[in-house]
Write an enzyme that holds these catalytic residues in place. Structure first.
Site, PDB file in Angstrom:
ATOM      1  N   HIS A  74       0.838  -1.205   0.000  1.00  0.00           N
ATOM      2  CA  HIS A  74       0.000   0.000   0.000  1.00  0.00           C
ATOM      3  C   HIS A  74       0.872   1.253   0.000  1.00  0.00           C
ATOM      4  O   HIS A  74       1.959   1.280   0.587  1.00  0.00           O
ATOM      5  CB  HIS A  74      -0.982   0.000   1.178  1.00  0.00           C
ATOM      6  CG  HIS A  74      -0.363   0.076   2.538  1.00  0.00           C
ATOM      7  ND1 HIS A  74       0.015   1.271   3.124  1.00  0.00           N
ATOM      8  CD2 HIS A  74      -0.076  -0.891   3.443  1.00  0.00           C
ATOM      9  CE1 HIS A  74       0.499   1.038   4.329  1.00  0.00           C
ATOM     10  NE2 HIS A  74       0.463  -0.260   4.547  1.00  0.00           N
ATOM     11  N   ASP A  76      -0.293   4.399   0.901  1.00  0.00           N
ATOM     12  CA  ASP A  76      -0.747   5.442   1.819  1.00  0.00           C
ATOM     13  C   ASP A  76      -0.075   5.290   3.180  1.00  0.00           C
ATOM     14  O   ASP A  76       0.497   4.253   3.514  1.00  0.00           O
ATOM     15  CB  ASP A  76      -2.268   5.424   1.979  1.00  0.00           C
ATOM     16  CG  ASP A  76      -2.794   4.111   2.546  1.00  0.00           C
ATOM     17  OD1 ASP A  76      -2.258   3.045   2.163  1.00  0.00           O
ATOM     18  OD2 ASP A  76      -3.733   4.137   3.356  1.00  0.00           O
ATOM     19  N   GLU A 134      -5.122   1.773   2.629  1.00  0.00           N
ATOM     20  CA  GLU A 134      -5.001   0.621   3.523  1.00  0.00           C
ATOM     21  C   GLU A 134      -5.129   1.036   4.984  1.00  0.00           C
ATOM     22  O   GLU A 134      -5.565   0.237   5.822  1.00  0.00           O
ATOM     23  CB  GLU A 134      -3.646  -0.068   3.299  1.00  0.00           C
ATOM     24  CG  GLU A 134      -3.509  -1.423   3.985  1.00  0.00           C
ATOM     25  CD  GLU A 134      -2.986  -1.345   5.416  1.00  0.00           C
ATOM     26  OE1 GLU A 134      -3.057  -2.363   6.126  1.00  0.00           O
ATOM     27  OE2 GLU A 134      -2.501  -0.264   5.832  1.00  0.00           O
TER      28      GLU A 134
END
Length: 362
Positions: A74, A76, A134
């Protein structure tokens, strides 16, 4: 893609690339600039077929190999707290990269991104996934969205999630169940407490049960998963002079992947027998995923004894699709989300070397 889109130079080292990616702030909901940079960086790779959905980027090879590996991470992070831009620091003769995202999990993403570009003929076909959202509620998770919209992209024989694991394979993950243990009473003036029933007082036996609870350690496919049953919140009360008629104790059960959510709930209901128990959140765990030949080969390439993953991760999503999955990435998980988040640069290099060697030789 605008002229102001940040760029990523994939010829830089994986350590430098980690720093570059961290400095493109991408707190959940603000991943577009980094997603743009990733898409742009991979767009010139003739060996990759690229699909973009929102701020998730999927890049895959189609070389006709006998097996396909999914490598995902992910892009983020949790919110920044005066820990960007990143910095390099020496401690006890070791070099660390400090800053938000260094551990969770841009170091792992940087390794994957560099290898995606450079390995044009890996021993396995590879699906590289860089996804959004996420670190927030599950309904927004980019990997979950891809599974619904493009299920054909989440087909593989083995999956590696680049979550921080100290560059050691961490198999599967614990499941998680959150419930409210609720009580009900009768309101009354606190000066005449005998006329009411105190809902908060009724939680006392539940708290006593928690205080005396002995969490289990459960061995699953050779790995020991430590469980936990913890109070994480209490609500109740009306006013400073009112006996409360309702209260709730929020409890989180982290359970070994030998159990389903349904089995975990049965256990929690047994612990709090006689109480109203209401589920507020749950996610299945994932078994270690280490029994297949492809997993065994990967563990050998890493060269460290596999460990269990105690926290919940998206390996559970792969497990639910029938794909054995493990966690493998640079960084100490205990430093994730902290204000002093930092990763050993040597772990980034070690992780890249192991993945590159395994993907090159099979």
């Amino acid at each position: 893609m605008s002229a102001s889109t940040p760029t990523l130079d994939l010829s830089r080292s994986s350590v430098e690339l980690t720093a570059d990616m961290c400095n493109i702030e991408s707190v959940s909901g603000n991943e577009t600039s980094l997603a743009d940079a990733i898409e742009q960086a991979l767009s010139g790779c003739a060996h990759l077929e690229i699909t973009r959905d929102g701020d998730a980027i999927v890049a895959k090879t189609s070389l006709g190999r006998a097996q396909r590996v999914i490598i995902a991470g992910h892009i983020d992070t949790v919110p920044v707290n005066n820990n960007l831009p990143v910095s390099y620091r020496e401690e006890d003769g070791a070099e660390w990269l400090w800053g938000r995202g260094t551990v969770d999990m841009k170091a792992g993403v940087a390794v994957a991104l560099k290898l995606a570009a450079e390995l044009s003929a890996p021993a396995y076909d590879v699906t590289w996934i860089f996804y959004d959202h996420e670190e927030v509620e599950s309904a927004k998770n980019g990997l979950g969205r891809l599974a619904v919209k493009y299920p054909e992209l989440l087909v593989g024989d083995f999956a590696i999630l680049g979550e921080p694991s100290n560059s050691t394979v961490e198999g599967g993950c614990n499941g998680t169940l959150r419930v409210e243990v609720r009580t009900h009473g009768v309101r009354a003036h606190s000066a005449r407490a005998w006329m009411g029933e105190n809902a908060i007082h009724k939680l006392a036996p539940a708290l006593t049960a928690l205080a005396h609870y002995q969490p289990a350690t459960v061995t699953v496919d050779g790995l020991d998963y430590r469980e936990g049953l913890s109070a994480v919140g209490v609500t109740g009360g009306v006013a400073g002079n009112v006996i409360p008629d309702a209260a709730a104790l929020t409890v989180n059960y982290r359970f070994a992947p030998d159990k389903s959510v349904a089995q975990a709930l049965t256990h929690v209901q047994d612990v709090f027998a006689g109480y109203e128990v209401v589920v507020t959140d749950s996610a299945e765990g994932a078994r270690p995923g280490l029994t297949s030949a492809i997993a065994t080969g990967f563990v050998a390439a890493v060269g460290h004894e596999p460990q269990p993953k105690y926290g919940w991760t998206d390996v559970s999503r792969f497990s639910a699709l029938g794909i054995p999955a493990v966690n493998f990435g640079p960084g100490n998980p205990s430093l994730a989300h902290t204000d002093d988040e930092r990763v050993l640069t040597s772990q980034i290099v070690e992780c890249e070397h192991a993945l590159r060697s395994w993907l090159s030789q099979g």
